[in-house]
Structure formats: C-alpha cells, structure tokens
Design a protein around this motif. Structure first.
Motif, mmCIF file in Angstrom:
data_model
loop_
_atom_site.group_PDB
_atom_site.id
_atom_site.type_symbol
_atom_site.label_atom_id
_atom_site.label_comp_id
_atom_site.label_asym_id
_atom_site.label_seq_id
_atom_site.Cartn_x
_atom_site.Cartn_y
_atom_site.Cartn_z
ATOM 1 N N GLY A 313 0.811 -1.207 0.000
ATOM 2 C CA GLY A 313 0.000 0.000 0.000
ATOM 3 C C GLY A 313 0.844 1.256 0.000
ATOM 4 O O GLY A 313 2.008 1.256 -0.408
ATOM 5 N N PHE A 314 0.247 2.355 0.490
ATOM 6 C CA PHE A 314 0.897 3.659 0.425
ATOM 7 C C PHE A 314 1.865 3.896 1.581
ATOM 8 O O PHE A 314 2.727 4.746 1.499
ATOM 9 C CB PHE A 314 -0.163 4.769 0.404
ATOM 10 N N GLY A 315 1.710 3.193 2.679
ATOM 11 C CA GLY A 315 2.636 3.338 3.793
ATOM 12 C C GLY A 315 2.584 4.686 4.473
ATOM 13 O O GLY A 315 3.616 5.210 4.904
ATOM 14 N N PHE A 316 1.386 5.270 4.607
ATOM 15 C CA PHE A 316 1.267 6.577 5.253
ATOM 16 C C PHE A 316 1.748 6.495 6.702
ATOM 17 O O PHE A 316 1.453 5.530 7.416
ATOM 18 C CB PHE A 316 -0.179 7.061 5.224
ATOM 19 N N SER A 317 2.448 7.546 7.147
ATOM 20 C CA SER A 317 3.054 7.513 8.482
ATOM 21 C C SER A 317 2.686 8.694 9.366
ATOM 22 O O SER A 317 2.999 8.686 10.561
ATOM 23 C CB SER A 317 4.587 7.475 8.343
ATOM 24 N N TRP A 318 2.039 9.698 8.805
ATOM 25 C CA TRP A 318 1.741 10.923 9.582
ATOM 26 C C TRP A 318 0.388 11.471 9.184
ATOM 27 O O TRP A 318 0.027 11.407 8.011
ATOM 28 C CB TRP A 318 2.828 11.974 9.312
ATOM 29 N N PRO A 319 -0.375 12.007 10.190
ATOM 30 C CA PRO A 319 -0.134 11.941 11.641
ATOM 31 C C PRO A 319 -0.462 10.554 12.179
ATOM 32 O O PRO A 319 -1.221 9.804 11.556
ATOM 33 C CB PRO A 319 -1.082 12.996 12.197
ATOM 34 N N ALA A 320 0.073 10.218 13.325
ATOM 35 C CA ALA A 320 -0.017 8.856 13.835
ATOM 36 C C ALA A 320 -1.453 8.408 14.063
ATOM 37 O O ALA A 320 -1.783 7.243 13.872
ATOM 38 C CB ALA A 320 0.781 8.738 15.141
ATOM 39 N N THR A 321 -2.329 9.333 14.489
ATOM 40 C CA THR A 321 -3.697 8.953 14.808
ATOM 41 C C THR A 321 -4.499 8.584 13.560
ATOM 42 O O THR A 321 -5.348 7.686 13.602
ATOM 43 C CB THR A 321 -4.409 10.094 15.545
ATOM 44 N N PHE A 322 -4.240 9.260 12.448
ATOM 45 C CA PHE A 322 -4.929 8.961 11.189
ATOM 46 C C PHE A 322 -4.007 9.372 10.039
ATOM 47 O O PHE A 322 -4.105 10.468 9.506
ATOM 48 C CB PHE A 322 -6.263 9.710 11.088
ATOM 49 N N PRO A 323 -3.064 8.499 9.670
ATOM 50 C CA PRO A 323 -2.050 8.879 8.681
ATOM 51 C C PRO A 323 -2.657 9.202 7.313
ATOM 52 O O PRO A 323 -3.490 8.450 6.803
ATOM 53 C CB PRO A 323 -1.154 7.641 8.606
ATOM 54 N N VAL A 324 -2.223 10.325 6.747
ATOM 55 C CA VAL A 324 -2.693 10.730 5.416
ATOM 56 C C VAL A 324 -1.545 10.941 4.432
ATOM 57 O O VAL A 324 -1.778 11.171 3.249
ATOM 58 C CB VAL A 324 -3.536 12.020 5.488
ATOM 59 N N ALA A 325 -0.307 10.876 4.913
ATOM 60 C CA ALA A 325 0.841 11.090 4.026
ATOM 61 C C ALA A 325 2.046 10.325 4.556
ATOM 62 O O ALA A 325 2.188 10.119 5.775
ATOM 63 C CB ALA A 325 1.178 12.584 3.918
ATOM 64 N N ARG A 326 2.913 9.920 3.649
ATOM 65 C CA ARG A 326 4.171 9.283 4.042
ATOM 66 C C ARG A 326 5.267 10.334 3.939
ATOM 67 O O ARG A 326 5.812 10.593 2.864
ATOM 68 C CB ARG A 326 4.496 8.086 3.150
ATOM 69 N N ILE A 327 5.576 10.959 5.068
ATOM 70 C CA ILE A 327 6.644 11.956 5.093
ATOM 71 C C ILE A 327 7.888 11.404 5.785
ATOM 72 O O ILE A 327 8.920 12.079 5.817
ATOM 73 C CB ILE A 327 6.186 13.268 5.762
ATOM 74 N N ASP A 328 7.773 10.194 6.330
ATOM 75 C CA ASP A 328 8.917 9.510 6.942
ATOM 76 C C ASP A 328 9.416 8.477 5.935
ATOM 77 O O ASP A 328 8.675 7.572 5.548
ATOM 78 C CB ASP A 328 8.492 8.850 8.247
ATOM 79 N N GLN A 329 10.664 8.633 5.519
ATOM 80 C CA GLN A 329 11.145 7.889 4.358
ATOM 81 C C GLN A 329 12.334 6.994 4.687
ATOM 82 O O GLN A 329 13.134 7.295 5.584
ATOM 83 C CB GLN A 329 11.566 8.871 3.248
ATOM 84 N N ILE A 330 12.417 5.907 3.921
ATOM 85 C CA ILE A 330 13.623 5.074 3.866
ATOM 86 C C ILE A 330 13.976 4.959 2.391
ATOM 87 O O ILE A 330 13.228 4.368 1.610
ATOM 88 C CB ILE A 330 13.403 3.680 4.480
ATOM 89 N N LEU A 331 15.089 5.560 2.005
ATOM 90 C CA LEU A 331 15.546 5.576 0.623
ATOM 91 C C LEU A 331 16.895 4.863 0.542
ATOM 92 O O LEU A 331 17.727 5.004 1.453
ATOM 93 C CB LEU A 331 15.676 7.011 0.099
ATOM 94 N N VAL A 332 17.128 4.124 -0.530
ATOM 95 C CA VAL A 332 18.332 3.289 -0.588
ATOM 96 C C VAL A 332 18.989 3.334 -1.961
ATOM 97 O O VAL A 332 18.369 3.697 -2.961
ATOM 98 C CB VAL A 332 18.005 1.811 -0.244
ATOM 99 N N ARG A 333 20.249 2.932 -1.944
ATOM 100 C CA ARG A 333 21.031 2.736 -3.176
ATOM 101 C C ARG A 333 22.014 1.601 -2.931
ATOM 102 O O ARG A 333 22.625 1.518 -1.867
ATOM 103 C CB ARG A 333 21.800 4.018 -3.531
ATOM 104 N N GLY A 334 22.125 0.682 -3.888
ATOM 105 C CA GLY A 334 23.113 -0.383 -3.796
ATOM 106 C C GLY A 334 22.703 -1.561 -2.943
ATOM 107 O O GLY A 334 23.471 -2.520 -2.798
ATOM 108 N N VAL A 335 21.518 -1.514 -2.345
ATOM 109 C CA VAL A 335 20.961 -2.647 -1.614
ATOM 110 C C VAL A 335 19.557 -2.901 -2.144
ATOM 111 O O VAL A 335 18.940 -2.017 -2.737
ATOM 112 C CB VAL A 335 20.922 -2.396 -0.089
ATOM 113 N N GLU A 336 19.042 -4.107 -1.906
ATOM 114 C CA GLU A 336 17.749 -4.497 -2.488
ATOM 115 C C GLU A 336 16.658 -4.504 -1.427
ATOM 116 O O GLU A 336 16.734 -5.248 -0.449
ATOM 117 C CB GLU A 336 17.862 -5.902 -3.105
ATOM 118 N N PRO A 337 15.623 -3.673 -1.580
ATOM 119 C CA PRO A 337 14.511 -3.710 -0.626
ATOM 120 C C PRO A 337 13.761 -5.037 -0.711
ATOM 121 O O PRO A 337 13.411 -5.489 -1.802
ATOM 122 C CB PRO A 337 13.615 -2.552 -1.077
#
Length: 359
Positions: A313-337
């Motif tokens: 899904g979208f992985g919304f993270s904020w606000p915690a009570t009712f998330p509407v946006a993913r503003i907390d990110q994990i971005l990578v290079r050279g490794v495989e998610p």
C-alpha cells in the motif's frame, strides 16, 4: 419424481433462464439506446469539464507552478488523495445520466492508476539481511521510554531517531543500550546499531544560513544539528547511513505552502548523497514531504523508496492517529529492498517506518 416430472422441471428452469437472459439483453439495449441519444451526451457539461481537469491535474502535476504559494508541491504532497474525486464525479454523472462525464472520467482513472496503481498490491517479501527502522519520536513525546521499548522490540538492526529532545536523550540511551551496543547522537538525530559504527559526522544541510548562521561555531550549531552520516560495518562490507530531519512546512493564508527551509535542507542533503563514495547507501528520516514532491527530485533521482519497491500500500506515516501522508522515508542505493512496513503508533505523532534489505 417421474421422468416426465424431471423433464417438466428442466423445461421450466430453461424457460426461467431464457427469460432472465432476455431481461438482461433488454436492459442492455435500453442502456445503449439511452446512451446513444444526443441529449445523454449533452448532459452534465460541468461534470465533464471537472473530470477532464482532474485527469489533466494528475497527468501534468509536475507542471503546476510553484510560484504562487508552492501550489505544485502542495498538490503533489496529497496527490494520491485526488483519486477520491473519481467516485464522487462518477456518482454525480450517473445521477445526471451524463454519458460524456462518464467517458471523461476514464482520463483521471488511467492517470491515477499509472501513478499509483503499483502501490495497490503487496510487494513485500520475506527475510532480509538487514532490518532498519526510522521514527520521528517527537520532542513533546510524554513516554519516551515506552517508545524506545517498542522500537527495540521491532528487532531491527538499525534504529534511527529524529527530533530527539535533550531531556529525553538519556532515556532513549538507557532503554536501547542492551539491544544496541553502538550508537551516535548528533544534535537532534541519532542512530542505534547492533553493528559497529565509524566515520560518524554531522551533515550540514544548511539549517543555519545568512549572517547570523555564519557567526555560529560548529559546536553551537551541533546542538540543533538535524542530519548525520555514519558507516555501518557489515559482513558484506561498509554501508553508508544517513539520518535526517528536514525543516518543517506550514500552510498559511499569507505564504501558502511554506517550504523554504525544507527545500533548502533537501537540496543540501541531495548534494551530500551525490558526493557519497560508498556504493551502498541508506537514508532514514523525517523529510517532511512525500517522494511525489518535486522538492525531492535531487534525492529520488539517486535513491529509491523502499515503499515503492517492496511495500504494502501507500505506507502513510503521519499523523499517527490517522495517517494521510508518508513523510517519513527510507531511501536506498546499492541494496535491495525486500519489504517495507509502517509499525504501530507508540507515543509520537509519527508512526515508525521499517524495511528489510538484502545485499
């Protein structure tokens, strides 16, 4: 039941099925006749125009100018939610019996699916060589000990914390010490690790600028530092890890979508990542924006989102009570998610985000 009775039942069943099929065909013919009437195409011109405008907005969002109150970035922050207008317009079009509006809605449907259709399924896998978690733990968090314990219980190999209040720092260090023998805190961001850390340093993301910023020493700036870079020693070689908390954004009547500090921070962080010599890079943090926002083009052109690659899904993270946006990110290079998830709320106004990575 005699053979004659069985045959009679069969004839009645066949007759009922034929009647039902005839009713369906008649219904289809009525719909076709109504749809081909000239007045059906002329109904609902406003709805038709709105459907086309919605489709164009989704297709051309990158061309919405930012000159007036950062309107383009504001739209892109909540871009997935524009899909909710489709069922509303469809209901109105059916009520008005407007064929033109129904047909026009194909444009926003196709545009939305091309942008976000890949996020509708679950792409997460099993396993992973390294698990990472990141959370803005909130300066006003009233239960830092509980937050720390919940993060340790995640079993992650690396835990990145943002918005570390000075009064709560000791609590996090105490609660995380047993599970994570290695850690570093640089100002208001920190990283706790099961693996050794080295070459740790704050990253200048231009939080302090102008004449006043130039007068501050590095020691003074470190207190409010919002980004760090370190090297994690793994069995597969060194991994460069960045932890960042970019400037906040505001929506006000006078300035519109105010993002000046965040955008400056994002550009500086992108420059630091561009200069990174390690092929393997993980960026963890509260970026105060979604990856759809053009402000992050410098980062997303060099790093990829684990949620896009291996999330559910979208992985919304904020606000915690009712998330509407993913503003907390994990971005990578050279490794495989391998997988990406959002963990349960634990006292902060942001939910933790997690990812499993493979080499």
């Amino acid at each position: 039941m005699t053979p004659a009775d069985t045959a009679d039942v069969g004839r009645r069943t066949a007759g009922a099925g034929a009647a039902a099929a005839g009713t369906r065909r008649a219904g289809v013919r009525r719909v076709i006749r109504k749809g081909t009437r000239p007045d059906a195409w002329k109904r609902g011109p406003v709805l038709t125009a709105l459907a086309l405008l919605l489709g164009l907005l989704l297709l051309l969002h990158a061309r919405i100018p930012n000159g007036a109150g950062n309107l383009g970035s504001l739209v892109e922050t909540f871009l997935p939610w524009f899909g909710l207008f489709v069922p509303l317009l469809l209901a109105a079009a059916l009520w008005r019996r407007s064929v033109s509006a129904v047909v026009a809605l194909l444009l926003p449907v196709v545009a939305w699916l091309s942008l976000f259709g890949g996020l509708l399924g679950d792409k997460s896998g099993q396993g992973g060589d390294l698990t990472v978690v990141s959370q803005n733990v909130g300066a006003e968090n009233t239960d830092p000990a509980g937050t720390a314990r919940s993060l340790a219980a995640s079993g992650a190999d690396l835990v990145a914390l943002e918005e570390l209040a000075d009064r709560a720092r000791g609590t996090y260090e105490k609660e995380l010490a047993e599970a994570y023998p290695h850690h570093t805190v640089q100002g208001t961001v920190g990283l706790w690790s099961r693996l050794p850390l080295s070459d740790t340093e704050p990253v200048d993301i231009k939080t302090d600028v102008g004449p006043l910023g130039d007068t501050k020493s590095d020691a003074v700036k470190l207190v409010d530092n919002r980004a760090l870079r370190t090297t994690v020693t793994t069995d597969h070689g060194p991994l460069a890890v960045y932890v960042a908390h970019l400037g906040s954004v505001r929506v006000t009547p006078r300035t519109g979508f105010w993002t000046e500090t965040r955008d400056r921070n994002a550009a500086a962080l992108a420059d630091a990542v561009a200069a990174e010599k390690n092929e393997r890079v993980v960026l963890l943090g509260d970026l105060n924006g979604t990856t759809d926002d053009r402000a992050f083009d410098g980062l997303t052109s060099r790093l990829r989102s684990v949620q896009d690659a291996a999330g559910d899904g979208f992985g919304f993270s904020w606000p915690a009570t009712f998330p509407v946006a993913r503003i907390d990110q994990i971005l990578v290079r050279g490794v495989e998610p391998v997988s990406s998830s959002v963990l349960p709320s634990n006292g902060s106004d942001h939910r933790p985000v997690a990812a499993a990575l493979d080499w």
